[in-house]
Design a protein around this motif. Sequence first.
Motif, PDB file in Angstrom:
ATOM      1  N   ALA A 116       0.844  -1.198   0.000  1.00 47.15           N
ATOM      2  CA  ALA A 116       0.000   0.000   0.000  1.00 47.15           C
ATOM      3  C   ALA A 116       0.880   1.249   0.000  1.00 47.15           C
ATOM      4  CB  ALA A 116      -0.907  -0.014   1.235  1.00 47.15           C
ATOM      5  N   ALA A 117       0.232   2.391  -0.212  1.00 46.41           N
ATOM      6  CA  ALA A 117       0.960   3.654  -0.143  1.00 46.41           C
ATOM      7  C   ALA A 117       1.425   3.883   1.293  1.00 46.41           C
ATOM      8  CB  ALA A 117       0.072   4.799  -0.613  1.00 46.41           C
ATOM      9  N   TYR A 118       2.660   4.291   1.462  1.00 49.41           N
ATOM     10  CA  TYR A 118       3.204   4.528   2.789  1.00 49.41           C
ATOM     11  C   TYR A 118       2.612   5.796   3.407  1.00 49.41           C
ATOM     12  CZ  TYR A 118       6.785   0.956   2.099  1.00 49.41           C
ATOM     13  OH  TYR A 118       7.441  -0.241   1.895  1.00 49.41           O
ATOM     14  N   THR A 119       2.344   5.733   4.704  1.00 48.05           N
ATOM     15  CA  THR A 119       1.913   6.910   5.454  1.00 48.05           C
ATOM     16  C   THR A 119       3.072   7.402   6.303  1.00 48.05           C
ATOM     17  OG1 THR A 119       1.167   5.775   7.463  1.00 48.05           O
ATOM     18  CG2 THR A 119      -0.390   5.869   5.610  1.00 48.05           C
ATOM     19  N   GLU A 120       2.896   8.556   6.908  1.00 48.16           N
ATOM     20  CA  GLU A 120       3.933   9.133   7.752  1.00 48.16           C
ATOM     21  C   GLU A 120       4.157   8.319   9.018  1.00 48.16           C
ATOM     22  OE1 GLU A 120       2.222  12.339   5.170  1.00 48.16           O
ATOM     23  OE2 GLU A 120       1.427  10.661   6.352  1.00 48.16           O
ATOM     24  N   GLU A 121       3.186   7.469   9.365  1.00 49.30           N
ATOM     25  CA  GLU A 121       3.317   6.646  10.567  1.00 49.30           C
ATOM     26  C   GLU A 121       4.063   5.339  10.304  1.00 49.30           C
ATOM     27  OE1 GLU A 121       0.273   8.257   9.807  1.00 49.30           O
ATOM     28  OE2 GLU A 121       1.104   9.796  11.133  1.00 49.30           O
ATOM     29  N   ASP A 122       4.280   4.979   9.050  1.00 47.99           N
ATOM     30  CA  ASP A 122       4.985   3.738   8.740  1.00 47.99           C
ATOM     31  C   ASP A 122       6.463   3.858   9.101  1.00 47.99           C
ATOM     32  OD1 ASP A 122       2.852   2.187   7.725  1.00 47.99           O
ATOM     33  OD2 ASP A 122       2.933   3.285   5.834  1.00 47.99           O
ATOM     34  N   GLU A 123       7.027   2.744   9.538  1.00 49.34           N
ATOM     35  CA  GLU A 123       8.413   2.743  10.009  1.00 49.34           C
ATOM     36  C   GLU A 123       9.390   2.802   8.836  1.00 49.34           C
ATOM     37  OE1 GLU A 123      11.326   2.891  12.880  1.00 49.34           O
ATOM     38  OE2 GLU A 123       9.148   2.896  13.165  1.00 49.34           O
ATOM     39  N   PRO A 124      10.282   3.788   8.818  1.00 51.43           N
ATOM     40  CA  PRO A 124      11.285   3.851   7.751  1.00 51.43           C
ATOM     41  C   PRO A 124      12.262   2.681   7.840  1.00 51.43           C
ATOM     42  CG  PRO A 124      11.053   5.980   8.850  1.00 51.43           C
ATOM     43  CD  PRO A 124      10.337   4.970   9.700  1.00 51.43           C
ATOM     44  N   ASN A 125      12.775   2.277   6.695  1.00 50.46           N
ATOM     45  CA  ASN A 125      13.766   1.208   6.640  1.00 50.46           C
ATOM     46  C   ASN A 125      14.540   1.335   5.332  1.00 50.46           C
ATOM     47  OD1 ASN A 125      15.199  -1.146   7.288  1.00 50.46           O
ATOM     48  ND2 ASN A 125      13.693  -2.468   6.300  1.00 50.46           N
ATOM     49  N   PRO A 126      15.372   2.366   5.215  1.00 53.85           N
ATOM     50  CA  PRO A 126      16.065   2.614   3.950  1.00 53.85           C
ATOM     51  C   PRO A 126      16.979   1.471   3.554  1.00 53.85           C
ATOM     52  CG  PRO A 126      16.971   3.981   5.709  1.00 53.85           C
ATOM     53  CD  PRO A 126      15.729   3.352   6.257  1.00 53.85           C
ATOM     54  N   GLN A 127      17.076   1.240   2.231  1.00 53.40           N
ATOM     55  CA  GLN A 127      17.854   0.128   1.711  1.00 53.40           C
ATOM     56  C   GLN A 127      19.121   0.561   0.982  1.00 53.40           C
ATOM     57  OE1 GLN A 127      16.647  -3.380   2.185  1.00 53.40           O
ATOM     58  NE2 GLN A 127      15.847  -1.990   3.744  1.00 53.40           N
ATOM     59  N   ASN A 128      19.380   1.876   0.945  1.00 50.59           N
ATOM     60  CA  ASN A 128      20.609   2.348   0.304  1.00 50.59           C
ATOM     61  C   ASN A 128      21.175   3.528   1.100  1.00 50.59           C
ATOM     62  OD1 ASN A 128      19.213   4.766  -0.633  1.00 50.59           O
ATOM     63  ND2 ASN A 128      18.370   3.519  -2.293  1.00 50.59           N
ATOM     64  N   GLU A 129      22.402   3.919   0.765  1.00 53.68           N
ATOM     65  CA  GLU A 129      23.087   4.968   1.524  1.00 53.68           C
ATOM     66  C   GLU A 129      22.385   6.315   1.385  1.00 53.68           C
ATOM     67  OE1 GLU A 129      25.364   4.579   3.673  1.00 53.68           O
ATOM     68  OE2 GLU A 129      25.785   2.467   3.264  1.00 53.68           O
ATOM     69  N   TYR A 130      21.866   6.587   0.221  1.00 51.25           N
ATOM     70  CA  TYR A 130      21.130   7.835   0.017  1.00 51.25           C
ATOM     71  C   TYR A 130      19.933   7.903   0.958  1.00 51.25           C
ATOM     72  CZ  TYR A 130      17.874  11.113  -2.166  1.00 51.25           C
ATOM     73  OH  TYR A 130      16.978  12.135  -2.386  1.00 51.25           O
ATOM     74  N   GLY A 131      19.146   6.838   1.008  1.00 49.49           N
ATOM     75  CA  GLY A 131      17.983   6.801   1.882  1.00 49.49           C
ATOM     76  C   GLY A 131      18.365   6.929   3.344  1.00 49.49           C
ATOM     77  N   ARG A 132      19.462   6.276   3.734  1.00 47.12           N
ATOM     78  CA  ARG A 132      19.911   6.378   5.125  1.00 47.12           C
ATOM     79  C   ARG A 132      20.331   7.806   5.463  1.00 47.12           C
ATOM     80  NH1 ARG A 132      21.023   0.792   4.384  1.00 47.12           N
ATOM     81  NH2 ARG A 132      22.826   1.107   3.036  1.00 47.12           N
TER      82      ARG A 132
END
Length: 308
Positions: A116-132
């Motif tokens: 589903a579309a992510y909401t602001e309450e969903d837990e982040p979990n970046p998969q690359n250095e840029y996202g981190r």
Amino acid sequence: MALDAPRTILLTGAGGQVGFELARSLQGLGRVVACDRAALDLSDLARVREAVRGIRPALVVNAAAYTAVDRAETDAEAAMLINGAAPGVLAEEAARIGAPLVHYSTDYVFDGRGNAAYTEEDEPNPQNEYGRSKLAGERAVAAAGGAHLIFRTSWVYGMRGKNFLLTMLRLGAEREALNVVNDQIGAPTWSNTIAVMTANILAQAIGAGATDRARCDEWWRERSGVYHLTASGQTSWHGFAEAIFEVSALGTKPTVHAIPTSAYPTPAKRPSNSRLSNDKLARAFGLCPPDWREALNLCVSGGVSPAG
């Protein structure tokens, strides 16, 4: 600090896709001090502090970022400095003088595994250095304790800089056929849409404090936080490419072949689901971003994005 005139707005990243549009959209809201990288390099944290202390803006809008997603995999320290540490310094200095901060983040803070579309309450979990690095920036801004708005967006494009739209137009003029990934889903978001929406929201803040400083301060206290701001609707990179060629002025349109992500490996892992829900944005500010196709048509034709 209430945003009552006269006010000074410090804009960083004015030479980038979003920053360029903001430099125009923020006109009328105050005196915009627009700094490109040459004027204010966010990798120089001491200079960042010096700039905020010298200008003493009523508002800081940070559109500067390290955006080379694949290069960040081998240049993580630079990405973290610009995307993680520098926003924190801006936020600290802004909070020290009572200036709200607007900052931009990305769909890449999520792993893309949801359906589903992510909401602001969903837990982040970046998969690359840029996202981190972008997630670190979000957290640094929040930790500074000042009034702030963080807008997560996705698949940003425009008629300047380096982006998917301009890459497709260049390759489409050179080749008869292109291979484009069709299993990554998101919302292509025009840089002008982001800028116009931001200006509309800031105009609401200014309007709230037009006659009462306390009301403006209350507006910021009630609304500070993270919001998703992307175009409405969704598509794949393949669908986006086909739409680009539909509205482009190219005489001969290339054939666009759909391929899986596995057939186009990149140094940085991309989320397969980059959809972000704009519901919180609509509730807080009464705004609905335009559909991605509508915005694309306006971008290519030289129009201006509606404010929602």
